[in-house]
Design an enzyme around this catalytic site. Structure first.
Site, PDB file in Angstrom:
ATOM      1  N   HIS A  62      -9.604   0.773   4.520  1.00 33.86           N
ATOM      2  CA  HIS A  62      -8.358   0.995   5.263  1.00 33.86           C
ATOM      3  C   HIS A  62      -8.645   1.934   6.436  1.00 33.86           C
ATOM      4  CE1 HIS A  62      -4.302   2.289   6.239  1.00 33.86           C
ATOM      5  NE2 HIS A  62      -3.868   1.214   5.599  1.00 33.86           N
TER       6      HIS A  62
ATOM      7  N   GLU B  89      -5.517  -5.366  10.242  1.00 32.36           N
ATOM      8  CA  GLU B  89      -4.533  -4.312  10.495  1.00 32.36           C
ATOM      9  C   GLU B  89      -4.888  -3.579  11.788  1.00 32.36           C
ATOM     10  OE1 GLU B  89      -2.437  -2.999   6.686  1.00 32.36           O
ATOM     11  OE2 GLU B  89      -4.199  -1.766   6.874  1.00 32.36           O
TER      12      GLU B  89
ATOM     13  N   GLU C 270      -7.091   4.343   7.601  1.00 34.33           N
ATOM     14  CA  GLU C 270      -6.872   5.776   7.329  1.00 34.33           C
ATOM     15  C   GLU C 270      -8.082   6.375   6.621  1.00 34.33           C
ATOM     16  OE1 GLU C 270      -3.013   5.392   5.480  1.00 34.33           O
ATOM     17  OE2 GLU C 270      -2.168   4.849   7.416  1.00 34.33           O
TER      18      GLU C 270
ATOM     19  N   SER D  64       3.170  -2.407  10.341  1.00 35.35           N
ATOM     20  CA  SER D  64       4.606  -2.438  10.649  1.00 35.35           C
ATOM     21  C   SER D  64       5.272  -3.766  10.297  1.00 35.35           C
ATOM     22  CB  SER D  64       4.845  -2.068  12.120  1.00 35.35           C
ATOM     23  OG  SER D  64       4.451  -0.728  12.356  1.00 35.35           O
TER      24      SER D  64
ATOM     25  N   ASN E 211       0.872  -1.178   0.000  1.00 30.97           N
ATOM     26  CA  ASN E 211       0.000   0.000   0.000  1.00 30.97           C
ATOM     27  C   ASN E 211       0.909   1.229   0.000  1.00 30.97           C
ATOM     28  OD1 ASN E 211      -1.804   2.043   0.498  1.00 30.97           O
ATOM     29  ND2 ASN E 211      -2.299   1.404   2.597  1.00 30.97           N
TER      30      ASN E 211
ATOM     31  N   GLY F  38       2.246   1.987  10.793  1.00 30.78           N
ATOM     32  CA  GLY F  38       3.233   3.068  10.706  1.00 30.78           C
ATOM     33  C   GLY F  38       3.907   3.414  12.018  1.00 30.78           C
TER      34      GLY F  38
ATOM     35  N   LYS G 172       0.132   4.220  -0.327  1.00 32.71           N
ATOM     36  CA  LYS G 172      -0.550   5.403   0.232  1.00 32.71           C
ATOM     37  C   LYS G 172      -0.332   6.607  -0.687  1.00 32.71           C
ATOM     38  CE  LYS G 172       0.167   3.406   4.740  1.00 32.71           C
ATOM     39  NZ  LYS G 172      -0.042   3.557   6.145  1.00 32.71           N
TER      40      LYS G 172
HETATM   41  C1  PEP Z   1      -0.860   0.054   5.975  1.00 32.11           C
HETATM   42  O1  PEP Z   1      -1.000   1.249   5.886  1.00 32.11           O
HETATM   43  O2  PEP Z   1      -1.688  -0.705   5.449  1.00 32.11           O
HETATM   44  C2  PEP Z   1       0.284  -0.455   6.707  1.00 32.11           C
HETATM   45  C3  PEP Z   1       0.273  -1.694   7.072  1.00 32.11           C
HETATM   46  O3  PEP Z   1       1.297   0.433   6.977  1.00 32.11           O
HETATM   47  P1  PEP Z   1       2.719   0.106   7.678  1.00 32.11           P
HETATM   48  O4  PEP Z   1       3.239  -1.171   7.061  1.00 32.11           O
HETATM   49  O5  PEP Z   1       3.575   1.282   7.347  1.00 32.11           O
HETATM   50  O6  PEP Z   1       2.464  -0.063   9.122  1.00 32.11           O
END
Ligand code: PEP
Length: 255
Positions: free
Chosen positions: A99, A169, A101, A215, A11, A175, A13
């Site tokens: 997601h 997630e 976000e 992460s 992703n 992040g 973003k």
């Molecule tokens: C994400 O935004 O779907 C995600 C998993 O981000 P990160 O790997 O940076 O934690």
């Protein structure tokens, strides 16, 4: 080890101008070409404006391309939005929906996510449907209830399981460099698999991939990917570096 073919999804973003997107996509394409066939599926989800650049760069490699959102409607007066058919038209096979976000920044409820998933499936896309608890919900011991209710609320009834991927997630892990314990990931994924059987029927649910996201890095990927109910990863930050994304994919257990 999972019985399903692992899916490693990136992703990106809101990152990547055309030149950067092309370099990153070409770097992945050349790694795939170098080994011929991979024991995992790779997917990249760049921002809308660079989709066609990325589609061109990975053409013929088997690397999938997806959007990061789509509108629930087919067309119309929805300034700034993109329909599922537009993603297909750009060469996408996938779309990330729900997601955290988007749930947070755009106030997307389960109902909104469900309508978007229905639109994506109708357009022939595979929907990567994201669920996960906030830190407060985790601290209150509500993780399993939250994930279960998001799952039930976000999947349209009669959804074709072949067009579904679920991504667990935890919001607090995205992040932040923090991840749940391996035991916690295993517990939530087992619960998701149980819920999917209830919602879709055991046979259909057995083919649905459930990814872990939050992460994921080269140094924790192997332990996560080794879990029975973890069928791959949704990767944010580490998907912007070809070496890291590739190392995560290569951490998937051999079939
Ligand atoms: C994400 O935004 O779907 C995600 C998993 O981000 P990160 O790997 O940076 O934690």
């Amino acid at each position: 080890m999972s019985i399903r073919r692992p899916l490693i999804a990136g992703n990106w973003k809101m990152n990547g101008l055309k030149a950067e997107a092309r370099i990153l996509a070409e770097a992945l394409a050349s790694r795939v070409n170098a080994i011929g066939s991979t024991p995992f599926d790779l997917l990249v989800c760049p921002p809308f404006p660079v989709l066609s650049t990325v589609v061109g760069a990975v053409a013929g490699t088997g690397i999938g391309v997806g959007g990061q959102d789509c509108h629930a409607k087919v067309s119309g007066a929805h300034t700034g939005d993109v329909s599922a058919a537009m993603l297909v038209d750009q060469g996408c096979q996938f779309v990330i929906l729900g997601h955290s976000e988007r749930r947070a920044d755009h106030h997307e409820s389960d109902d909104v996510v469900q309508a978007k998933v229905a639109a994506a499936l109708a357009a022939g896309l595979v929907a990567v449907v994201c669920v996960g608890e906030t830190e407060a919900q985790r601290d209150a011991g509500e993780t399993l209830a939250v994930v279960s209710s998001q799952l039930a609320g976000s999947l349209p009834s009669g959804a074709d399981p072949r067009q579904l991927v679920i991504a667990y997630e935890p919001v607090w892990a995205i992040g932040t460099g923090r991840t749940p314990t391996i035991e916690d990931v295993a517990q939530v994924h087992a619960a998701i698999r149980w819920d999917l059987s209830r919602l879709l029927g055991a046979e259909a649910a057995a083919g649905v991939r459930v990814l872990y996201g939050g992460s994921v890095k080269p140094d924790n990927a192997q332990a996560l990917m080794a879990l029975d109910d973890v069928d791959g990863a949704l990767v944010g930050g580490a998907s912007l570096k070809a070496d890291d994304f590739w190392a995560i994919a290569m951490a998937c257990p051999a079939p």
